[in-house]
Design a protein around this motif. Sequence first.
Motif, PDB file in Angstrom:
ATOM      1  N   VAL A  87     -11.474 -11.457   9.568  1.00 26.35           N
ATOM      2  CA  VAL A  87     -12.903 -10.730   9.153  1.00 26.35           C
ATOM      3  C   VAL A  87     -14.233 -11.380  10.134  1.00 26.35           C
ATOM      4  CG1 VAL A  87     -14.677 -10.291   7.543  1.00 26.35           C
ATOM      5  CG2 VAL A  87     -12.313 -10.115   6.793  1.00 26.35           C
ATOM      6  N   GLN A 132     -10.041 -13.817   5.737  1.00 26.14           N
ATOM      7  CA  GLN A 132     -11.420 -14.025   5.927  1.00 26.14           C
ATOM      8  C   GLN A 132     -11.751 -14.630   7.354  1.00 26.14           C
ATOM      9  OE1 GLN A 132     -13.700 -13.217   3.875  1.00 26.14           O
ATOM     10  NE2 GLN A 132     -12.196 -12.224   2.748  1.00 26.14           N
ATOM     11  N   ASN A 164     -10.673  -7.676   4.918  1.00 26.33           N
ATOM     12  CA  ASN A 164     -11.083  -8.492   3.733  1.00 26.33           C
ATOM     13  C   ASN A 164     -10.329  -8.251   2.512  1.00 26.33           C
ATOM     14  OD1 ASN A 164     -13.420  -9.521   2.415  1.00 26.33           O
ATOM     15  ND2 ASN A 164     -13.744  -7.651   1.686  1.00 26.33           N
TER      16      ASN A 164
END
Length: 462
Positions: free
Chosen positions: A304, A301, A296
């Motif tokens: 993540v 992303q 992050n």
Amino acid sequence: MEFVLGIIYIVVVGAVMISMAALYFLGPDRMYKKIYLGCQTTVVVWCISQVFVLLSDNTYELAASYMFGDLGICMIGAMWYYFACSYTGVSIKGLRKYAPAVVAAFHYLCVLTNPLHHLYYNIFDLNYVEHGVFFYTNVCTTYLFVIVGSVILYTDMAKDEEQVDKEDMAEAKASKGSPGEVATSDTSKPHDSIKDGQLLIVASVLIPVFINAVYLSGMTNLTYDITPLGFCISIILVMLATMKYHFMDLNRELAITNEKLLLEKERNRIAQQVHDTAGHTLTMIQSYMKLAQVSNEKGEQEEVGTYLSEARDLTSRGIKELREAINEMRQGESYELVTQGIMQLAGQVKEIPVEVTVKGDDGEQYSHLSKMLYDCTRESITNTLKYANASRMDIVLKFKDDSVDLIISDDGDGCEEIKDNNGLYGIRKRVQGAGGTVRFISAEGEGFLTRIHVRTKKGLLH
């Protein structure tokens, strides 16, 4: 006659003391058992005093023998009463609690102070002894305490018989399965055992009371008190009731103790399983969270999302495994092959690389070791991620014709002293339970290595 009587007393004392030793070492420690041993001790004291009486050559020796024997005579009724209450769980308070002990102490004090008042023995010399008023009050109160105690025991055993009847009826109805109709069942053995036990207990009280009454009434011309022999017969009958008909129920006490030990063992097993499962799951989730946080911060992303998805899947599996552990199910047996479970564990680790090397061919002949090796590998991974500060792990599986070797190592900090904490203790216990051996090897700065060797014959697991 005196010689024969003395031999009989000595033999009986020896037999009673042997029974006392057996009872002392049999079963768990209980207060009622201690009190019952006290009852037997009073009989032993009484019998020994009779031997001393036979050997007495003068009034002083005779008086000492009588004082020693009266200690048992005065105490036996109270001891029996306290035993009956303790054995049956009857609560005694106030007067009922202290009266027997006070009465026994009072009468023995009368024995000790008899030369001052002559109310326990009116006349006392080497050739003739005449009993006084306090002697007879002692006899009456002893009879009273013995009878009350026996009634308490009999009433308690009658309740047990009633309970057996109820259980038999319930079992018969359940086995028949049709309403309004009761199936017949063989209940003679438990009923007979209870009745025979009751009969022995009643006889153990009536016999010495009857013998003592005969002796005191003057119906015989016996010079020596044979009541202790009656109480020795009583001891034998009670021991028979104890051993054959479970009067003391020591077998039940032993069974309860063993059941508690087994329950504690099973609790420890489940606790170990929960510890391993929860520890591994939480450690892996923490690892994924760290990786997700780093991704992050880098703006990755997609990574993540991947780590969070992995953490969610791992959480679901952990909850399932915990549920299976609590329900005493054998987690991990779903893996028919050893390599399946270990490959899955290695694939879950994202924080550091884990390389699995398989030498030899896995097969069904090793499947009974799957759960054990799975659990050991899982705990090793958990320990590495939590404590080792390692950058990689290696897992090596060696399949041989008659054995399997599992070697798990990391390049972490290592340690100078290896302590069997919950994790390592669990690994050792599992491996030893499977008939295998385990070694933990480590040194400061040299990482940590676990080497497991176990033979593949299923019989070694049991």
